[in-house]
Scaffold this motif. Structure first.
Motif, PDB file in Angstrom:
ATOM      1  N   CYS A  60       0.673  -1.225  -0.113  1.00  0.00           N
ATOM      2  CA  CYS A  60      -0.067  -0.039   0.005  1.00  0.00           C
ATOM      3  C   CYS A  60       0.878   1.096  -0.138  1.00  0.00           C
ATOM      4  CB  CYS A  60      -0.727  -0.093   1.277  1.00  0.00           C
ATOM      5  SG  CYS A  60      -0.091   0.109   2.611  1.00  0.00           S
ATOM      6  N   GLY A  61       0.318   2.426  -0.240  1.00  0.00           N
ATOM      7  CA  GLY A  61       1.130   3.603  -0.228  1.00  0.00           C
ATOM      8  C   GLY A  61       1.042   4.098  -1.554  1.00  0.00           C
ATOM      9  N   LEU A  62       2.423   5.130  -1.602  1.00  0.00           N
ATOM     10  CA  LEU A  62       2.235   5.958  -2.876  1.00  0.00           C
ATOM     11  C   LEU A  62       3.544   5.863  -3.647  1.00  0.00           C
ATOM     12  CD1 LEU A  62       1.172   9.149  -0.908  1.00  0.00           C
ATOM     13  CD2 LEU A  62      -0.354   7.812  -2.452  1.00  0.00           C
ATOM     14  N   VAL A  63       3.764   6.300  -4.656  1.00  0.00           N
ATOM     15  CA  VAL A  63       2.692   6.526  -5.732  1.00  0.00           C
ATOM     16  C   VAL A  63       2.556   5.458  -6.543  1.00  0.00           C
ATOM     17  CG1 VAL A  63       2.177   8.079  -7.848  1.00  0.00           C
ATOM     18  CG2 VAL A  63       3.105   8.993  -5.640  1.00  0.00           C
ATOM     19  N   ARG A  71      -7.824   0.515  -2.673  1.00  0.00           N
ATOM     20  CA  ARG A  71      -8.178   1.577  -1.682  1.00  0.00           C
ATOM     21  C   ARG A  71      -7.199   2.396  -0.866  1.00  0.00           C
ATOM     22  NH1 ARG A  71     -12.486  -2.639   0.560  1.00  0.00           N
ATOM     23  NH2 ARG A  71     -10.358  -3.767   0.424  1.00  0.00           N
ATOM     24  N   LEU A  72      -5.935   1.316  -0.903  1.00  0.00           N
ATOM     25  CA  LEU A  72      -4.780   1.986  -0.074  1.00  0.00           C
ATOM     26  C   LEU A  72      -3.542   2.604  -0.875  1.00  0.00           C
ATOM     27  CD1 LEU A  72      -4.846  -0.905   2.666  1.00  0.00           C
ATOM     28  CD2 LEU A  72      -6.162   1.418   2.739  1.00  0.00           C
ATOM     29  N   THR A  73      -3.782   2.937  -2.167  1.00  0.00           N
ATOM     30  CA  THR A  73      -2.761   3.446  -2.954  1.00  0.00           C
ATOM     31  C   THR A  73      -3.696   4.339  -3.828  1.00  0.00           C
ATOM     32  OG1 THR A  73      -1.010   2.992  -4.342  1.00  0.00           O
ATOM     33  CG2 THR A  73      -2.858   1.518  -4.509  1.00  0.00           C
ATOM     34  N   ALA A  74      -2.735   5.265  -4.601  1.00  0.00           N
ATOM     35  CA  ALA A  74      -3.284   6.355  -5.243  1.00  0.00           C
ATOM     36  C   ALA A  74      -2.187   6.893  -6.262  1.00  0.00           C
ATOM     37  CB  ALA A  74      -3.909   7.434  -4.427  1.00  0.00           C
ATOM     38  N   LYS A 133      -4.745   2.307 -14.907  1.00  0.00           N
ATOM     39  CA  LYS A 133      -3.854   1.473 -15.714  1.00  0.00           C
ATOM     40  C   LYS A 133      -2.982   0.913 -15.179  1.00  0.00           C
ATOM     41  CE  LYS A 133      -4.398   4.893 -19.568  1.00  0.00           C
ATOM     42  NZ  LYS A 133      -3.870   5.984 -20.565  1.00  0.00           N
ATOM     43  N   THR A 134      -2.318   1.268 -13.992  1.00  0.00           N
ATOM     44  CA  THR A 134      -0.971   0.637 -12.990  1.00  0.00           C
ATOM     45  C   THR A 134      -1.764  -0.585 -12.501  1.00  0.00           C
ATOM     46  OG1 THR A 134       0.062   2.888 -12.782  1.00  0.00           O
ATOM     47  CG2 THR A 134       0.551   0.983 -11.250  1.00  0.00           C
ATOM     48  N   LEU A 135      -2.975  -0.386 -12.034  1.00  0.00           N
ATOM     49  CA  LEU A 135      -3.697  -1.685 -11.401  1.00  0.00           C
ATOM     50  C   LEU A 135      -3.673  -2.755 -12.262  1.00  0.00           C
ATOM     51  CD1 LEU A 135      -6.136   0.301  -8.861  1.00  0.00           C
ATOM     52  CD2 LEU A 135      -4.062  -0.809  -8.459  1.00  0.00           C
ATOM     53  N   ASP A 136      -4.099  -2.330 -13.464  1.00  0.00           N
ATOM     54  CA  ASP A 136      -4.106  -3.263 -14.716  1.00  0.00           C
ATOM     55  C   ASP A 136      -3.027  -3.870 -14.971  1.00  0.00           C
ATOM     56  OD1 ASP A 136      -7.047  -2.737 -15.092  1.00  0.00           O
ATOM     57  OD2 ASP A 136      -6.677  -1.438 -16.565  1.00  0.00           O
ATOM     58  N   LEU A 159       0.705  -8.494 -14.085  1.00  0.00           N
ATOM     59  CA  LEU A 159       1.993  -9.129 -13.524  1.00  0.00           C
ATOM     60  C   LEU A 159       1.573 -10.075 -12.625  1.00  0.00           C
ATOM     61  CD1 LEU A 159       4.027  -5.856 -13.009  1.00  0.00           C
ATOM     62  CD2 LEU A 159       4.631  -7.759 -14.767  1.00  0.00           C
ATOM     63  N   GLN A 160       0.448 -10.553 -12.391  1.00  0.00           N
ATOM     64  CA  GLN A 160      -0.235 -11.659 -11.468  1.00  0.00           C
ATOM     65  C   GLN A 160      -0.207 -11.021 -10.012  1.00  0.00           C
ATOM     66  OE1 GLN A 160       2.391 -14.979 -12.422  1.00  0.00           O
ATOM     67  NE2 GLN A 160       1.410 -15.460 -14.310  1.00  0.00           N
ATOM     68  N   ALA A 161      -0.445  -9.836  -9.870  1.00  0.00           N
ATOM     69  CA  ALA A 161      -0.556  -9.251  -8.481  1.00  0.00           C
ATOM     70  C   ALA A 161      -1.994  -9.341  -8.428  1.00  0.00           C
ATOM     71  CB  ALA A 161      -0.265  -7.969  -8.447  1.00  0.00           C
ATOM     72  N   GLN A 162      -2.549  -9.468  -7.069  1.00  0.00           N
ATOM     73  CA  GLN A 162      -4.034  -9.735  -6.918  1.00  0.00           C
ATOM     74  C   GLN A 162      -4.406  -8.126  -6.304  1.00  0.00           C
ATOM     75  OE1 GLN A 162      -5.233 -12.147  -3.621  1.00  0.00           O
ATOM     76  NE2 GLN A 162      -7.204 -11.761  -3.813  1.00  0.00           N
ATOM     77  N   ILE A 163      -5.418  -7.939  -7.169  1.00  0.00           N
ATOM     78  CA  ILE A 163      -5.896  -6.308  -6.812  1.00  0.00           C
ATOM     79  C   ILE A 163      -7.269  -6.571  -6.138  1.00  0.00           C
ATOM     80  CG2 ILE A 163      -6.345  -4.143  -7.755  1.00  0.00           C
ATOM     81  CD1 ILE A 163      -3.685  -5.067  -8.416  1.00  0.00           C
ATOM     82  N   VAL A 164      -7.332  -6.223  -5.153  1.00  0.00           N
ATOM     83  CA  VAL A 164      -8.415  -6.032  -4.352  1.00  0.00           C
ATOM     84  C   VAL A 164      -9.083  -4.528  -3.868  1.00  0.00           C
ATOM     85  CG1 VAL A 164      -7.748  -8.451  -2.926  1.00  0.00           C
ATOM     86  CG2 VAL A 164      -7.167  -6.143  -2.043  1.00  0.00           C
ATOM     87  N   GLY A 165     -10.255  -4.551  -3.425  1.00  0.00           N
ATOM     88  CA  GLY A 165     -10.964  -3.229  -3.101  1.00  0.00           C
ATOM     89  C   GLY A 165     -11.138  -2.354  -4.422  1.00  0.00           C
ATOM     90  N   ARG A 166     -11.286  -3.053  -5.783  1.00  0.00           N
ATOM     91  CA  ARG A 166     -11.216  -1.930  -6.882  1.00  0.00           C
ATOM     92  C   ARG A 166     -12.872  -1.866  -6.905  1.00  0.00           C
ATOM     93  NH1 ARG A 166      -8.206  -3.305 -12.398  1.00  0.00           N
ATOM     94  NH2 ARG A 166      -7.659  -1.055 -12.427  1.00  0.00           N
TER      95      ARG A 166
END
Length: 176
Positions: free
Chosen positions: A120-123, A149-152, A161-164, A169-176
């Motif tokens: 989590c965190g920035l950017v 929800r914990l990054t921006a 686009k970064t979340l995509d 890259l096979q990261a699990q994206i939650v809270g979208r």
């Protein structure tokens, strides 16, 4: 072991030299997540520059002095700073985007294995994605998780686009 890495949640990225509207809204939720993980399971990165930052490659491409060691902008932000101190989180100062540029002695103290790593965190589109890749390389069997929800980012479209890209890259994206 499940681990949390709080990436560069520093004053200069929230309300300082490179701050942007909305970054401060992550504070309470990141602090709560730090406390959920608790002692021995939380690390944080700090973008760390010297006064000659503008003479570096990064400084030439991003000519905004920020996160100079020892300045108020370098410090962790708000409730998150307090939570990190409460749980005894380990800090990794890094002169560039990825934590692998940090102090080798600190990096050697990272866990030998991890099952799940949350970031989590920035950017999101700079240091979060960079460190997700670093951690995925270091822990190839760990599940990498990013809570949207914990990054921006200063650019909401680039954030999405970064979340995509992270999902690609096979990261699990939650809270979208």
């Amino acid at each position: 072991m499940d681990c949390l890495f709080v990436i560069d949640y520093q004053k200069d990225f929230v309300d300082g030299a490179l701050g942007f509207p909305g970054a401060e809204k992550l504070d309470a939720a990141i602090a709560a997540r730090v406390r959920e993980y608790g002692p021995g399971r939380v690390w944080f990165t700090q973008d760390t520059h010297t006064p000659d930052y503008l003479s570096t490659r990064e400084g030439a491409l991003l000519p905004v002095i920020h996160c100079v060691r020892g300045t108020p902008g370098w410090e962790n932000y708000g409730q998150t700073a307090a939570a990190l101190a409460e749980v005894g989180a380990v800090g990794i100062e890094k002169p560039s985007f990825g934590m692998d540029t940090g102090d080798p002695a600190v990096l050697a103290a990272l866990p030998a294995q991890a099952d799940r790593i949350e970031l989590c965190g920035l950017v999101s589109n700079i240091c979060v994605v960079s460190n997700a890749v670093v951690l995925q390389s270091r822990y190839p069997q760990a599940r990498i998780v990013v809570d949207a929800r914990l990054t921006a980012s200063f650019d909401p479209a680039l954030h999405e686009k970064t979340l995509d890209v992270l999902a690609g890259l096979q990261a699990q994206i939650v809270g979208r």
